[in-house]
Design a protein around this motif. Structure first.
Motif, PDB file in Angstrom:
ATOM      1  N   ASP A 161       0.829  -1.215   0.000  1.00 42.83           N
ATOM      2  CA  ASP A 161       0.000   0.000   0.000  1.00 42.83           C
ATOM      3  C   ASP A 161       0.860   1.261   0.000  1.00 42.83           C
ATOM      4  OD1 ASP A 161      -2.335  -1.475  -0.076  1.00 42.83           O
ATOM      5  OD2 ASP A 161      -2.630  -1.409   2.094  1.00 42.83           O
ATOM      6  N   PHE A 162       1.915   1.281   0.801  1.00 44.58           N
ATOM      7  CA  PHE A 162       2.824   2.423   0.863  1.00 44.58           C
ATOM      8  C   PHE A 162       3.499   2.616  -0.493  1.00 44.58           C
ATOM      9  CE2 PHE A 162       6.978   4.336   1.775  1.00 44.58           C
ATOM     10  CZ  PHE A 162       6.619   5.421   2.553  1.00 44.58           C
ATOM     11  N   ILE A 163       4.009   1.545  -1.062  1.00 49.50           N
ATOM     12  CA  ILE A 163       4.698   1.632  -2.353  1.00 49.50           C
ATOM     13  C   ILE A 163       3.722   2.030  -3.461  1.00 49.50           C
ATOM     14  CG2 ILE A 163       5.913   0.268  -4.102  1.00 49.50           C
ATOM     15  CD1 ILE A 163       7.215  -1.230  -1.672  1.00 49.50           C
ATOM     16  N   SER A 210       1.582   5.943  -7.270  1.00 47.13           N
ATOM     17  CA  SER A 210       0.455   6.750  -7.755  1.00 47.13           C
ATOM     18  C   SER A 210       0.772   8.231  -7.719  1.00 47.13           C
ATOM     19  CB  SER A 210      -0.796   6.466  -6.915  1.00 47.13           C
ATOM     20  OG  SER A 210      -1.219   5.138  -7.077  1.00 47.13           O
ATOM     21  N   VAL A 211       1.444   8.692  -6.657  1.00 47.24           N
ATOM     22  CA  VAL A 211       1.875  10.093  -6.593  1.00 47.24           C
ATOM     23  C   VAL A 211       2.854  10.373  -7.729  1.00 47.24           C
ATOM     24  CG1 VAL A 211       3.106  11.827  -5.213  1.00 47.24           C
ATOM     25  CG2 VAL A 211       1.465  10.286  -4.101  1.00 47.24           C
ATOM     26  N   HIS A 212       3.766   9.447  -7.978  1.00 48.39           N
ATOM     27  CA  HIS A 212       4.727   9.596  -9.076  1.00 48.39           C
ATOM     28  C   HIS A 212       4.001   9.697 -10.424  1.00 48.39           C
ATOM     29  CE1 HIS A 212       8.220   8.906 -11.603  1.00 48.39           C
ATOM     30  NE2 HIS A 212       7.611   7.861 -12.133  1.00 48.39           N
ATOM     31  N   ASN A 213       3.043   8.818 -10.662  1.00 50.96           N
ATOM     32  CA  ASN A 213       2.286   8.847 -11.915  1.00 50.96           C
ATOM     33  C   ASN A 213       1.480  10.129 -12.062  1.00 50.96           C
ATOM     34  OD1 ASN A 213       3.288   6.334 -12.615  1.00 50.96           O
ATOM     35  ND2 ASN A 213       1.514   5.241 -11.787  1.00 50.96           N
ATOM     36  N   LYS A 214       0.967  10.641 -10.956  1.00 46.61           N
ATOM     37  CA  LYS A 214       0.127  11.844 -10.980  1.00 46.61           C
ATOM     38  C   LYS A 214       0.948  13.122 -11.125  1.00 46.61           C
ATOM     39  CE  LYS A 214      -3.753  13.803  -8.409  1.00 46.61           C
ATOM     40  NZ  LYS A 214      -4.613  13.666  -7.227  1.00 46.61           N
ATOM     41  N   THR A 231      12.300  12.238  -7.511  1.00 45.65           N
ATOM     42  CA  THR A 231      13.017  11.893  -6.281  1.00 45.65           C
ATOM     43  C   THR A 231      12.093  11.959  -5.079  1.00 45.65           C
ATOM     44  OG1 THR A 231      15.071  12.769  -7.191  1.00 45.65           O
ATOM     45  CG2 THR A 231      14.979  12.493  -4.806  1.00 45.65           C
ATOM     46  N   LEU A 232      12.133  10.906  -4.261  1.00 44.88           N
ATOM     47  CA  LEU A 232      11.417  10.859  -2.994  1.00 44.88           C
ATOM     48  C   LEU A 232      12.435  10.969  -1.875  1.00 44.88           C
ATOM     49  CD1 LEU A 232       8.894  10.331  -1.217  1.00 44.88           C
ATOM     50  CD2 LEU A 232       9.379   7.875  -1.484  1.00 44.88           C
ATOM     51  N   ASP A 233      12.285  11.983  -1.020  1.00 43.97           N
ATOM     52  CA  ASP A 233      13.134  12.166   0.147  1.00 43.97           C
ATOM     53  C   ASP A 233      12.378  11.718   1.386  1.00 43.97           C
ATOM     54  OD1 ASP A 233      15.215  13.294  -1.347  1.00 43.97           O
ATOM     55  OD2 ASP A 233      14.361  15.301  -1.169  1.00 43.97           O
ATOM     56  N   LEU A 234      12.952  10.765   2.121  1.00 43.05           N
ATOM     57  CA  LEU A 234      12.335  10.261   3.350  1.00 43.05           C
ATOM     58  C   LEU A 234      13.045  10.885   4.544  1.00 43.05           C
ATOM     59  CD1 LEU A 234      11.979   6.490   2.393  1.00 43.05           C
ATOM     60  CD2 LEU A 234      10.199   8.260   2.350  1.00 43.05           C
ATOM     61  N   PHE A 235      12.403  11.875   5.148  1.00 43.61           N
ATOM     62  CA  PHE A 235      12.942  12.536   6.331  1.00 43.61           C
ATOM     63  C   PHE A 235      12.375  11.850   7.567  1.00 43.61           C
ATOM     64  CE2 PHE A 235      13.127  15.807   3.058  1.00 43.61           C
ATOM     65  CZ  PHE A 235      14.413  16.303   3.224  1.00 43.61           C
ATOM     66  N   GLY A 236      13.078  10.849   8.035  1.00 43.79           N
ATOM     67  CA  GLY A 236      12.674  10.099   9.218  1.00 43.79           C
ATOM     68  C   GLY A 236      13.865   9.318   9.722  1.00 43.79           C
ATOM     69  N   CYS A 237      13.953   9.170  11.013  1.00 47.41           N
ATOM     70  CA  CYS A 237      15.096   8.475  11.612  1.00 47.41           C
ATOM     71  C   CYS A 237      15.263   7.078  11.035  1.00 47.41           C
ATOM     72  CB  CYS A 237      14.919   8.364  13.123  1.00 47.41           C
ATOM     73  SG  CYS A 237      14.825   9.946  13.968  1.00 47.41           S
ATOM     74  N   ARG A 260      13.153   2.162  -4.914  1.00 48.68           N
ATOM     75  CA  ARG A 260      14.011   2.630  -6.008  1.00 48.68           C
ATOM     76  C   ARG A 260      13.708   1.959  -7.342  1.00 48.68           C
ATOM     77  NH1 ARG A 260      19.769   3.159  -3.043  1.00 48.68           N
ATOM     78  NH2 ARG A 260      19.525   5.321  -2.403  1.00 48.68           N
ATOM     79  N   LEU A 261      12.938   0.921  -7.336  1.00 50.83           N
ATOM     80  CA  LEU A 261      12.536   0.313  -8.602  1.00 50.83           C
ATOM     81  C   LEU A 261      11.657   1.255  -9.407  1.00 50.83           C
ATOM     82  CD1 LEU A 261      11.686  -3.312  -7.419  1.00 50.83           C
ATOM     83  CD2 LEU A 261      13.738  -2.542  -8.660  1.00 50.83           C
ATOM     84  N   ASN A 262      11.099   2.274  -8.733  1.00 47.47           N
ATOM     85  CA  ASN A 262      10.140   3.172  -9.358  1.00 47.47           C
ATOM     86  C   ASN A 262      10.641   4.609  -9.525  1.00 47.47           C
ATOM     87  OD1 ASN A 262       7.783   1.219  -9.338  1.00 47.47           O
ATOM     88  ND2 ASN A 262       8.429   1.197  -7.212  1.00 47.47           N
TER      89      ASN A 262
END
Length: 143
Positions: free
Chosen positions: A80-82, A87-91, A96-102, A115-117
């Motif tokens: 679901d997360f992926i 879907s956000v990428h397609n839209k 680039t997706l930046d994940l700001f989390g520990c 990274r496959l996407n």
């Protein structure tokens, strides 16, 4: 008219208020709360964007994104997360997706699945203001 290039996705809580109020004219901030789902979040997002940043609390084992959805555990498939970020990428067409989390970058198999996407950058240590953490994204050749 200058186009907005960055999208930040962040929980609407006092913890993340500094992130929300510090965006510039090149960045849109979309917030989520305990009611939001992957579908409702996708409805809030309109692009195009080149970069998407997710600010979220996380640990060595999991990422907390939408309170109404299960934890994103790095050892599970997390379809679901992926699918949401695909879907956000397609839209929006972001690259680039930046994940700001520990420690999100410490979950190498999880990062590789994303990274496959699209390109993914993440932190492999404690994320946040000094002296507790830093805002470096050590994974993904950003720094």
């Amino acid at each position: 008219m200058k186009s907005v290039r960055n999208l930040i996705i962040v929980e609407d809580t006092p913890t993340f208020l500094p992130v929300i109020i510090s965006t510039n004219s090149n960045t849109i901030c979309v917030t989520y709360d305990k009611q939001d789902t992957y579908t409702s979040m996708l409805d809030k997002i309109n692009g195009p964007f080149t970069h998407v940043g997710l600010f979220s609390h996380s640990s060595l084992m999991s990422l907390r994104f939408l309170p109404s959805e299960p934890l994103v555990e790095y050892t599970n498939e997390n379809e679901d997360f992926i699918k949401f970020f695909c879907s956000v990428h397609n839209k929006t067409g972001f690259s680039t997706l930046d994940l700001f989390g520990c420690h999100t970058g410490a979950a190498s198999e999880f990062i590789e699945r994303l990274r496959l996407n699209f390109n993914v950058r993440a932190s492999d240590d404690t994320t946040g203001n000094t002296p507790i953490g830093d805002w470096d994204l050590e994974v993904g050749d950003v720094n």
